[in-house]
Write a protein that holds these residues in place. Structure first.
Motif, PDB file in Angstrom:
ATOM      1  N   GLY A  70       0.704  -1.158   0.127  1.00  0.00           N
ATOM      2  CA  GLY A  70      -0.009  -0.067  -0.075  1.00  0.00           C
ATOM      3  C   GLY A  70       0.895   1.391  -0.018  1.00  0.00           C
ATOM      4  N   ILE A  71       2.003   1.039  -0.706  1.00  0.00           N
ATOM      5  CA  ILE A  71       3.258   2.335  -0.711  1.00  0.00           C
ATOM      6  C   ILE A  71       2.881   2.934  -2.017  1.00  0.00           C
ATOM      7  CG2 ILE A  71       5.438   2.463  -0.834  1.00  0.00           C
ATOM      8  CD1 ILE A  71       4.718   2.261   1.846  1.00  0.00           C
ATOM      9  N   SER A  72       3.012   4.280  -2.090  1.00  0.00           N
ATOM     10  CA  SER A  72       3.295   4.900  -3.382  1.00  0.00           C
ATOM     11  C   SER A  72       4.702   5.222  -3.681  1.00  0.00           C
ATOM     12  CB  SER A  72       2.696   6.491  -2.951  1.00  0.00           C
ATOM     13  OG  SER A  72       3.595   7.258  -2.204  1.00  0.00           O
ATOM     14  N   TRP A  73       5.105   5.555  -4.655  1.00  0.00           N
ATOM     15  CA  TRP A  73       6.514   5.792  -5.285  1.00  0.00           C
ATOM     16  C   TRP A  73       7.198   6.703  -4.463  1.00  0.00           C
ATOM     17  CZ3 TRP A  73       9.318   9.905  -7.292  1.00  0.00           C
ATOM     18  CH2 TRP A  73      10.395   9.597  -8.021  1.00  0.00           C
ATOM     19  N   TYR A  74       6.260   7.794  -4.147  1.00  0.00           N
ATOM     20  CA  TYR A  74       6.877   8.851  -3.107  1.00  0.00           C
ATOM     21  C   TYR A  74       7.406   8.441  -1.892  1.00  0.00           C
ATOM     22  CZ  TYR A  74       5.387  12.227  -6.744  1.00  0.00           C
ATOM     23  OH  TYR A  74       5.284  12.960  -7.652  1.00  0.00           O
ATOM     24  N   GLU A  75       6.517   7.425  -1.403  1.00  0.00           N
ATOM     25  CA  GLU A  75       6.807   7.043   0.062  1.00  0.00           C
ATOM     26  C   GLU A  75       8.049   6.233  -0.043  1.00  0.00           C
ATOM     27  OE1 GLU A  75       2.798   6.218   2.250  1.00  0.00           O
ATOM     28  OE2 GLU A  75       2.588   6.053  -0.023  1.00  0.00           O
ATOM     29  N   ALA A  76       8.077   5.392  -0.964  1.00  0.00           N
ATOM     30  CA  ALA A  76       9.380   4.335  -1.418  1.00  0.00           C
ATOM     31  C   ALA A  76      10.543   5.200  -1.507  1.00  0.00           C
ATOM     32  CB  ALA A  76       9.101   3.518  -2.582  1.00  0.00           C
ATOM     33  N   ARG A 125      -2.694  -2.360  -2.575  1.00  0.00           N
ATOM     34  CA  ARG A 125      -2.208  -3.159  -1.516  1.00  0.00           C
ATOM     35  C   ARG A 125      -1.184  -4.021  -2.018  1.00  0.00           C
ATOM     36  NH1 ARG A 125      -5.744  -7.824  -0.755  1.00  0.00           N
ATOM     37  NH2 ARG A 125      -5.142  -7.924   1.238  1.00  0.00           N
ATOM     38  N   SER A 126      -1.080  -3.963  -3.339  1.00  0.00           N
ATOM     39  CA  SER A 126       0.117  -4.946  -4.165  1.00  0.00           C
ATOM     40  C   SER A 126       1.290  -4.224  -4.229  1.00  0.00           C
ATOM     41  CB  SER A 126      -0.531  -5.691  -5.166  1.00  0.00           C
ATOM     42  OG  SER A 126      -1.692  -6.307  -5.119  1.00  0.00           O
ATOM     43  N   ASN A 127       1.554  -2.894  -3.921  1.00  0.00           N
ATOM     44  CA  ASN A 127       2.646  -2.398  -4.187  1.00  0.00           C
ATOM     45  C   ASN A 127       3.572  -2.386  -3.093  1.00  0.00           C
ATOM     46  OD1 ASN A 127       1.200  -1.667  -6.577  1.00  0.00           O
ATOM     47  ND2 ASN A 127       0.890   0.587  -6.121  1.00  0.00           N
ATOM     48  N   GLY A 128       4.798  -2.627  -3.394  1.00  0.00           N
ATOM     49  CA  GLY A 128       5.897  -2.534  -2.365  1.00  0.00           C
ATOM     50  C   GLY A 128       7.140  -2.059  -2.782  1.00  0.00           C
ATOM     51  N   PHE A 129       8.358  -2.588  -2.230  1.00  0.00           N
ATOM     52  CA  PHE A 129       9.677  -1.985  -2.887  1.00  0.00           C
ATOM     53  C   PHE A 129      10.897  -2.583  -2.229  1.00  0.00           C
ATOM     54  CE2 PHE A 129       9.012   0.788   0.613  1.00  0.00           C
ATOM     55  CZ  PHE A 129      10.269   1.166   1.003  1.00  0.00           C
ATOM     56  N   ARG A 130      11.717  -2.782  -2.912  1.00  0.00           N
ATOM     57  CA  ARG A 130      13.107  -2.886  -2.130  1.00  0.00           C
ATOM     58  C   ARG A 130      14.373  -2.240  -2.651  1.00  0.00           C
ATOM     59  NH1 ARG A 130      14.562  -8.543  -2.880  1.00  0.00           N
ATOM     60  NH2 ARG A 130      12.679  -9.089  -3.707  1.00  0.00           N
TER      61      ARG A 130
END
Length: 674
Positions: A263-269, A369-374
């Protein structure tokens, strides 16, 4: 017997002779087994590309027939010379087959290992030495060169990726056909796992949402620049507090500390990456680490088709350099831009498996809700090179500037899909009544080319009486990498539960009929043209079979295509006049160009039956403006009988909404099921 001096030696000689005779007979039997049974089985395993099993059996057979000429001839088909060099030397090397991830590691020896005979194929490797970081990786058994890092020289939770070349064909599938030049990137570090809830909580608790120093980029939404206050108000959890969209009261659900933050936006990542002293990977660095070329090996162990994300350490989906879950689980934000959108790669638990190779682009404000990152850490001074951080736009085809061929030419093209209507020689191979919702039949019948037998699965409803309205399905390109289409039955089982039959032909190159097909994207090769003609003939031959059944209403047949099948919806209904309605999930006109006789532009305007198109606004494989709208506009169907529904998704559809639209459309044009 009465004279022991003679009897005991005689008995001893007899015993030795018996043992020798048994040994000779057993040895002869073992040789017969090796030649008559083992070698044919080895050849069969080689044909299945199961080189590890073939190698193990060959080593056993070699004990009995070491100089057999046939065995000698087939060794190169299953094995080669393996060399492993490490810096420093003297490291212990372990391996295991990719199909046996739960098995124990086998010790191969200590480096350097030079030209030992070893099975062909891809294996998991572990290299360890006291005082150095252990390396785990996925690699072909060839020449492997590894540099070990001293303990504590790498940040915890990160793994090194060596320098290498990325681009060209390796990135051709990015965004469904974008083309990039080859770029050599320097070595870098990347997170072994996706960023977890626990890790992201440190950012939240440290006031990350209030510290503007971490938010380095202008906030642009739908072409409008937002202020800091306007933008930060977008990033709220379910209770209205700062945090990921999947959290409540600035924290994650109990027991999910090891789950990937979602549940993360690109900006938050990017803000978290800045907080952690890292960066988001460029698409080049992400693809270098992910190893999408190993997709058929990685995907079976990945979290695709699940009901939600899983703990980052719970799946065995390892990539070439020791990262996990780059396929599936959650999508992973990357740095690069494409026309105001940002790339998000790898696919999620809710996506089709081919999204591991195809990328997605989304609004940087998207908080699905499928958006995350590393994260990554670049080792070269100044960070990633300019060539890797620049925008990468999709390769698009302007259908507004193209015209289809004339009717006379089209009629000539149409002839290539004709075939002799010979006897089907159909056989119902099996019939499964175990489901409460349907009866499943596996059917085979003669194809329309060569000596092929087409396989088809027919699901007959238990909730309605025959003759059944029937939907004929054409799958997405994930069908070329799967062994079975059982997942299709569950995904589209709603059609059968509501009283319609569902037919799922196994098209040439897919599922049990795989033949080395690796790509379904249109191109100008004759291979693609020949394959497309076979796919269409398989579909038409399937209708030939349905016509022979008394329990099928052949006047109420529907086409249903998903992704690849959605693209084929521009061709098949143009040449098959027994269809009454078409439903296209994630369809569109491809950016790839095919030979004129099989190019979509020359068929789509000849589709005149009612068509429903369901798509995602942010679909990078079938972009809204160039692929979806172009197809909808060019369809020969009357305006009253075509409908285009666009959801706020990428290359996926919301399940309940898409089911409702599909059933309503079928009810409208085939009539409600009684």
């Amino acid at each position: 017997v009465r004279r022991p001096r003679i009897a005991f030696p005689a008995l001893l000689v007899l015993l030795v002779a018996s043992i020798l005779g048994y040994w000779l007979l057993n040895r002869a039997a073992q040789r017969r087994w090796a030649r008559a049974e083992a070698i044919p089985e080895i050849i069969s395993l080689i044909d299945e590309a199961n080189f590890a099993a073939a190698f193990a059996l060959a080593r056993k057979a070699e004990q009995y027939i070491p100089n057999d000429p046939l065995l000698t001839d087939i060794w190169p088909r299953m094995s080669g010379d393996l060399s492993i060099v490490t810096d420093p030397p003297g490291t212990d090397v372990f391996f295991k087959a990719t199909s046996e991830v739960g098995s124990d590691w086998e010790h191969l020896g200590q480096s350097p290992i030079e030209e030992v005979r070893f099975p062909l194929g891809v294996f998991r490797w572990k290299v360890q030495k006291e005082g150095y970081e252990t390396i785990e990786r996925l690699s072909r058994a060839d020449t492997i060169q590894l540099i070990l890092s001293e303990k504590k020289s790498i940040p915890p939770g990160m793994v090194p990726v060596p320098a290498g070349e990325v681009g060209g064909i390796g990135l051709r599938l990015v965004a469904g056909g974008s083309q990039t030049e080859n770029i050599t990137i320097e070595g870098f570090l990347i997170d072994k796992y996706e960023v977890t809830n626990r890790q992201f909580k440190t950012f939240v608790d440290s006031g990350g949402y209030q510290s503007q120093e971490y938010w380095k980029h202008s906030f642009v939404k739908d072409g409008r620049v937002l202020t800091w206050d306007q933008a930060i108000a977008e990033f709220r959890d379910a209770t209205g507090r700062s945090g990921p969209a999947t959290w409540e009261l600035q924290t994650y659900p109990d027991g999910e500390d090891g789950y990937p933050v979602a549940g993360i936006s690109w900006y938050e990542a990017t803000a978290y990456a800045e907080f952690a002293g890292k960066s988001l990977p460029t698409i080049y660095h992400w693809y270098r680490a992910a190893g999408t070329e190993y997709g058929p090996i990685i995907i079976p162990f990945s979290n695709f088709g699940g009901k939600g994300p899983a703990s980052v350490a719970s799946h065995d989906a390892i990539s070439p350099f020791g990262t996990y879950d780059m396929a599936g689980n959650v999508r992973e934000w990357c740095w690069n831009e494409s026309r105001g959108l940002r790339y998000i790669l790898g696919g999620a638990w809710s996506d089709p498996i081919y999204m591991f190779s195809f990328s997605d682009v989304r609004s940087p404000f998207d908080r699905s809700r499928s958006n995350g990152f590393r994260c990554v850490r670049y080792l070269e001074r100044g960070g990633a090179s300019e060539a890797t951080v620049r925008p990468v736009d999709l390769l698009l085809r302007d259908y507004d500037q193209e015209e289809p061929v004339s009717e006379a030419v089209f009629e000539i093209y149409k002839q290539q899909f004709l075939y002799d209507r010979t006897d089907l020689n159909a056989v119902v191979e099996s019939r499964d009544e175990s489901s409460k919702q349907w009866t499943l039949e596996k059917i085979t019948f003669d194809g329309a080319y060569g000596n092929e037998r087409v396989i088809a699965y027919l699901l007959l409803p238990k909730s309605a009486a025959p003759p059944y309205q029937t939907v004929i399905y054409f799958p997405g390109s994930g069908a070329i990498g799967r062994q079975s289409n059982e997942a299709v039955f569950e995904r589209f089982g709603f059609l059968v539960k509501t009283g319609r039959a569902l037919m799922c032909p196994v098209y040439k190159g897919t599922y049990e009929r795989r033949d080395g097909l690796t790509l379904t994207w249109p191109d100008t090769t004759h291979r693609y043209a020949e394959d497309l003609m076979k796919w269409v003939k398989d579909f038409r031959r399937s209708i030939d079979y349905l016509v022979t059944r008394q329990d099928i209403d052949v006047d109420r047949l529907a086409y249903l295509g998903s992704s690849w099948g959605g693209r084929m919806g521009a061709v098949i209904p143009a040449v098959e006049d027994r269809l009454r309605v078409s439903v296209l999930h994630l369809g569109g006109l491809a950016s790839g160009v095919a030979l004129p006789e099989v190019d979509q532009i020359n068929y789509v305007s000849r589709v005149t039956i009612p068509v429903l198109m369901l798509n995602g606004r942010y679909d990078s494989i079938e972009p809204l403006e160039t692929a979806q709208k172009s197809m909808f506009r060019l369809l020969g169907t009357s305006e009253a009988d075509k409908r285009h529904v666009v959801y706020e998704t990428g290359h996926s559809l919301p399940r309940n909404e898409s089911i409702k639209e599909t059933l309503d459309w079928l009810d409208r044009y085939l009539g409600p099921v009684q």
